[in-house]
Design a protein around this motif. Structure first.
Motif, PDB file in Angstrom:
ATOM      1  N   ALA A   1       0.820  -1.210   0.000  1.00  0.00           N
ATOM      2  CA  ALA A   1       0.000   0.000   0.000  1.00  0.00           C
ATOM      3  C   ALA A   1       0.856   1.262   0.000  1.00  0.00           C
ATOM      4  O   ALA A   1       0.328   2.373  -0.010  1.00  0.00           O
ATOM      5  CB  ALA A   1      -0.937  -0.009   1.206  1.00  0.00           C
ATOM      6  N   GLY A   2       2.183   1.082   0.023  1.00  0.00           N
ATOM      7  CA  GLY A   2       3.061   2.257  -0.025  1.00  0.00           C
ATOM      8  C   GLY A   2       3.178   2.985   1.299  1.00  0.00           C
ATOM      9  O   GLY A   2       3.483   4.183   1.337  1.00  0.00           O
ATOM     10  N   ALA A   3       2.947   2.276   2.400  1.00  0.00           N
ATOM     11  CA  ALA A   3       2.995   2.920   3.710  1.00  0.00           C
ATOM     12  C   ALA A   3       4.410   3.341   4.087  1.00  0.00           C
ATOM     13  O   ALA A   3       4.603   4.248   4.899  1.00  0.00           O
ATOM     14  CB  ALA A   3       2.438   1.977   4.783  1.00  0.00           C
TER      15      ALA A   3
ATOM     16  N   GLY B   1      10.928  -4.663  -4.109  1.00  0.00           N
ATOM     17  CA  GLY B   1      10.114  -5.130  -5.225  1.00  0.00           C
ATOM     18  C   GLY B   1       8.835  -4.344  -5.342  1.00  0.00           C
ATOM     19  O   GLY B   1       8.083  -4.235  -4.384  1.00  0.00           O
ATOM     20  N   ARG B   2       8.602  -3.810  -6.516  1.00  0.00           N
ATOM     21  CA  ARG B   2       7.361  -3.110  -6.782  1.00  0.00           C
ATOM     22  C   ARG B   2       6.337  -4.127  -7.252  1.00  0.00           C
ATOM     23  O   ARG B   2       6.625  -4.957  -8.104  1.00  0.00           O
ATOM     24  CB  ARG B   2       7.632  -2.073  -7.897  1.00  0.00           C
ATOM     25  CG  ARG B   2       6.473  -1.228  -8.285  1.00  0.00           C
ATOM     26  CD  ARG B   2       6.263  -0.145  -7.248  1.00  0.00           C
ATOM     27  NE  ARG B   2       5.066   0.620  -7.532  1.00  0.00           N
ATOM     28  CZ  ARG B   2       5.017   1.630  -8.394  1.00  0.00           C
ATOM     29  NH1 ARG B   2       6.092   2.018  -9.030  1.00  0.00           N
ATOM     30  NH2 ARG B   2       3.889   2.274  -8.616  1.00  0.00           N
ATOM     31  N   LYS B   3       5.128  -4.077  -6.694  1.00  0.00           N
ATOM     32  CA  LYS B   3       4.048  -4.908  -7.213  1.00  0.00           C
ATOM     33  C   LYS B   3       2.985  -4.008  -7.829  1.00  0.00           C
ATOM     34  O   LYS B   3       2.740  -2.900  -7.365  1.00  0.00           O
ATOM     35  CB  LYS B   3       3.435  -5.784  -6.119  1.00  0.00           C
ATOM     36  CG  LYS B   3       4.337  -6.944  -5.720  1.00  0.00           C
ATOM     37  CD  LYS B   3       3.677  -7.925  -4.766  1.00  0.00           C
ATOM     38  CE  LYS B   3       2.923  -9.018  -5.471  1.00  0.00           C
ATOM     39  NZ  LYS B   3       2.735 -10.226  -4.611  1.00  0.00           N
ATOM     40  N   PHE B   4       2.339  -4.512  -8.878  1.00  0.00           N
ATOM     41  CA  PHE B   4       1.334  -3.740  -9.593  1.00  0.00           C
ATOM     42  C   PHE B   4      -0.020  -4.426  -9.451  1.00  0.00           C
ATOM     43  O   PHE B   4      -0.120  -5.655  -9.464  1.00  0.00           O
ATOM     44  CB  PHE B   4       1.725  -3.617 -11.071  1.00  0.00           C
ATOM     45  CG  PHE B   4       3.069  -2.974 -11.258  1.00  0.00           C
ATOM     46  CD1 PHE B   4       3.195  -1.593 -11.240  1.00  0.00           C
ATOM     47  CD2 PHE B   4       4.208  -3.744 -11.398  1.00  0.00           C
ATOM     48  CE1 PHE B   4       4.440  -0.995 -11.381  1.00  0.00           C
ATOM     49  CE2 PHE B   4       5.459  -3.155 -11.540  1.00  0.00           C
ATOM     50  CZ  PHE B   4       5.577  -1.773 -11.524  1.00  0.00           C
ATOM     51  N   ASP B   5      -1.059  -3.602  -9.336  1.00  0.00           N
ATOM     52  CA  ASP B   5      -2.416  -4.133  -9.172  1.00  0.00           C
ATOM     53  C   ASP B   5      -3.055  -4.423 -10.523  1.00  0.00           C
ATOM     54  O   ASP B   5      -2.974  -3.603 -11.445  1.00  0.00           O
ATOM     55  CB  ASP B   5      -3.306  -3.125  -8.435  1.00  0.00           C
ATOM     56  CG  ASP B   5      -2.912  -2.988  -6.975  1.00  0.00           C
ATOM     57  OD1 ASP B   5      -2.175  -3.873  -6.485  1.00  0.00           O
ATOM     58  OD2 ASP B   5      -3.337  -2.019  -6.344  1.00  0.00           O
TER      59      ASP B   5
END
Lengths: 252, 252
Positions: free
Chosen positions: A30-32, A79-83
């Motif tokens: 969530a980018g917290a 690691g970036r995750k994409f929705d």
């Protein structure tokens, strides 16, 4: 912590670590955290667990490829995750528009007589040809998914003349058919990457993948596109809303 | 086979095996084979590939735990997979009603002060207690999922007095609140099982799991239940329908 139906001491560190990891994973996605997770002692206080449990939780997230840990640097989001939506039917390029350019390495684009099981789903006569397209899909330099696509012959034939490297198949189908897509039947599975798939996706052998099977119809109900999509589990999250009743669907 | 934009010969056996495996997987899950897959030569003819390619495809499905192969016996469907809906919000017991009895091994049922990130999602004040329940869920003797559940205190308190081993949390929430559930925000990820989770689910370490994060609200919009659910990827398929437009949701 507090009163407990069973004593918390009976719960193993691994159980508590999993519990902490799940919440930290969601916060990370969530980018917290702005690139760096809070220090261990702060996490230990927030979760009311020992620092050893925090370390075990962070080790789980590191194994998932979500974070990196190094002495002095601390714990970094790596690691970036994409929705990817499960509410509406969108192609990858449409979905990731705001994150960058999706490009497709076209590994195959050919005519074939599909196996009977594929012909049935696309409502083709036995022996009728179809078009098969295989694409490795990148966001920038990052391989995200390997897509195997069977198309009905009339639309597939037209798609072979279009820019398959730069467009979603969904967009091209709507362009050449002149109709909007209607709906899709979707199945989502979790599978381990075989060696060959892992190499294509630049992931470790055995890496957890999301495997989608998706049969898409035009708005007139005609099935036109059967796809098998393998997405890197460490880079894609499927996300959407569920309702308790069927009401929304009954209204359509 | 037939004309090709690029020569089929340039496609490796591994690519063709994956292509065959995907269609066979779908047929197997759909129950197209009554326990036994057709012999290799028949599959080779149907898919217009060599028997070596068929063998490579079957090896992929064997690695996924879907089939077994033995000399003379042939290729048997070994692993049953169960569908879990992504169209409506249903508990596991409701979902699998026709397949058998779901029972829950309650591994934890306790009060705790949830970490701030959980408190925010459940709209609890900082320091306000919640109820935490951890269950290993079986269909008969088969472990299907490990569920970590945070509940708001008023409902959670009541749930601790109910039969958690024999009921879905969803059903119990509706019973004690006197209200139907409304909707849920769902995230689906694919992750490799860590050693401890793998042992609980009786799956190999590293096995691909479906990891669900699901925040469920009552029909009045109040969030009451935050869950982290790990399902065995070799036993569960998430399945539903997607629509091209948001129309169904806009109508609600």
């Amino acid at each position: 912590m507090s009163t407990a139906t069973e004593p918390p001491s009976r719960r193993s560190r691994a159980d508590r670590a999993r519990q902490v990891a799940d919440v930290l994973r969601q916060q990370t996605l969530a980018g917290a955290f702005a690139g760096t997770l809070p220090p261990e002692h702060q996490l230990a206080a927030e979760f009311d667990v020992s620092r050893n449990t925090v370390r075990a939780a962070l080790a789980l997230l590191k194994d998932e490829g979500l974070i990196d840990r190094a002495p002095r640097v601390g714990t970094q989001v790596s690691g970036r995750k994409f929705d990817h939506g499960i509410d509406t039917l969108l192609g990858l390029k449409e979905t990731l528009r705001e994150h960058g350019e999706v490009r497709n390495e076209v590994r195959a684009a050919l005519h074939l007589v599909p196996p009977p099981a594929v012909a049935r789903r696309l409502e083709l006569d036995r022996g009728e040809p179809a078009v098969y397209i295989e694409r490795l899909r990148y966001l920038g330099d990052l391989p995200l998914s390997l897509d195997l696509t069977y198309l009905v012959p009339d639309l597939g034939e037209e798609l072979l003349r279009r820019d398959l490297a730069g467009n979603d198949v969904f967009a091209l189908i709507e362009e050449v058919s002149g109709r909007p897509l209607g709906s899709a039947e979707l199945a989502i599975e979790s599978v381990n990457a075989d060696a060959h798939t892992a190499a294509a996706l630049q992931a470790p052998e055995g890496a957890a993948l999301l495997l989608l099977e998706r049969l898409t119809t035009l708005d007139d109900g005609r099935p036109v596109d059967l796809e098998y999509v393998r997405m890197r589990g460490d880079r894609i999250t499927m996300r959407g809303n569920l309702f308790r009743t069927n009401q929304p669907w009954e209204l359509t």
